[in-house]
Design a protein around this motif. Structure first.
Motif, mmCIF file in Angstrom:
data_model
loop_
_atom_site.group_PDB
_atom_site.id
_atom_site.type_symbol
_atom_site.label_atom_id
_atom_site.label_comp_id
_atom_site.label_asym_id
_atom_site.label_seq_id
_atom_site.Cartn_x
_atom_site.Cartn_y
_atom_site.Cartn_z
ATOM 1 N N ALA A 118 0.830 -1.209 0.000
ATOM 2 C CA ALA A 118 0.000 0.000 0.000
ATOM 3 C C ALA A 118 0.862 1.256 0.000
ATOM 4 N N GLU A 119 1.959 1.232 0.757
ATOM 5 C CA GLU A 119 2.868 2.385 0.784
ATOM 6 C C GLU A 119 3.574 2.560 -0.553
ATOM 7 N N SER A 122 1.129 4.067 -3.001
ATOM 8 C CA SER A 122 0.995 5.497 -2.723
ATOM 9 C C SER A 122 2.188 6.273 -3.272
ATOM 10 N N THR A 208 -3.462 8.723 -2.675
ATOM 11 C CA THR A 208 -2.856 7.944 -1.588
ATOM 12 C C THR A 208 -3.931 7.316 -0.711
ATOM 13 N N GLY A 209 -5.054 8.018 -0.514
ATOM 14 C CA GLY A 209 -6.184 7.421 0.211
ATOM 15 C C GLY A 209 -6.758 6.235 -0.549
ATOM 16 N N ARG A 212 -4.557 3.145 -0.039
ATOM 17 C CA ARG A 212 -4.739 2.508 1.276
ATOM 18 C C ARG A 212 -6.052 1.709 1.323
ATOM 19 N N ARG A 213 -7.060 2.176 0.609
ATOM 20 C CA ARG A 213 -8.317 1.443 0.574
ATOM 21 C C ARG A 213 -8.229 0.202 -0.319
ATOM 22 N N PRO A 216 -5.406 -2.872 1.985
ATOM 23 C CA PRO A 216 -5.406 -2.596 3.438
ATOM 24 C C PRO A 216 -4.080 -3.014 4.080
ATOM 25 N N PRO A 217 -3.646 -2.295 5.095
ATOM 26 C CA PRO A 217 -2.419 -2.666 5.801
ATOM 27 C C PRO A 217 -2.493 -4.085 6.346
#
Length: 218
Positions: A118-119, A122, A208-209, A212-213, A216-217
């Motif tokens: 996810a990072e 982003s 970036t949001g 993350r969606r 998921p982490p």
């Protein structure tokens, strides 16, 4: 009686591998480095002139005639290197995209390997926004409409995004790849930045949001 005895030149004169042919061959060689140097110089002139045209004018108005005139080369010289204006823009954009590709493979995290998917997604979004912000005219000239999906760079982005989606265990990553990349279409970026007046930071926060969606982490 041989040709030499008759006073006529030997047939080997006309062969590059013959006694005199080896002496004749170097006469053509000096022109080859000159031709290559001319081709390199012409290509540099073409790309420099085209980059200025794409920066200062609507990419849709850039024609091969305009590029040739701005570069100071003939149409035949231009067409020997590029078939159309889009291919010129692709060549210009390629250098910037290859730098980003190198960072994705070998650079430090989160853009490079070593960070959670996810990072990394982003960071990829942010890097692509920076590229579009700096080189939007070139992107519009090279990657508009169906042409966007046939460039080598787009293929690279697809592989990168798919890797992140698979690592993040996202359901059906193959169906999602192009959806994830769609916010980075040059036409959409132009509409958001210059049509709607959205800031680069506002678009970045949204993407970036989204990353993350999507992943998921954990």
């Amino acid at each position: 009686m041989s040709d030499e005895q008759r006073g006529r030149p030997s047939a080997s004169v006309h062969r590059v591998g013959g006694p005199l042919g080896d002496l004749q061959a170097p006469q053509d060689n000096p022109a080859t480095p000159r031709r290559r140097a001319d081709a390199v110089r012409n290509r540099a002139q073409i790309l420099a002139a085209a980059e200025q045209l794409f920066t200062e004018h609507d990419p849709r108005t850039i024609t091969m005639d305009r590029i040739a005139k701005a570069a100071g080369v003939g149409r035949a010289t231009l067409y020997r290197s590029f078939p159309d204006p889009s291919s010129v823009a692709v060549a210009l954009l390629d250098e910037h995209e290859r730098r980003l590709q190198g960072q994705l493979i070998y650079g430090p995290p989160p853009l490079g390997p070593g960070a959670p998917p996810a990072e990394r997604l982003s960071a990829f979004y942010l890097a692509m926004l920076d590229l579009l912000e700096r080189h939007l005219p070139l992107a519009l000239g090279a990657e508009v409409g169906p042409d966007r999906y046939t460039t080598g760079a787009y293929g690279f982005w697809r592989v990168h995004v798919r890797t992140l989606l698979v690592e993040g265990r996202v359901s059906d990553p193959d169906a999602l790849i192009d959806i994830v990349l769609s916010p980075l279409a040059p036409e959409l970026f132009r509409f958001q930045r210059h049509g709607m007046g959205l800031s680069r930071d506002r678009i970045a926060s949204s993407l970036t949001g989204l990353a993350r969606r999507l992943i998921p982490p954990g």
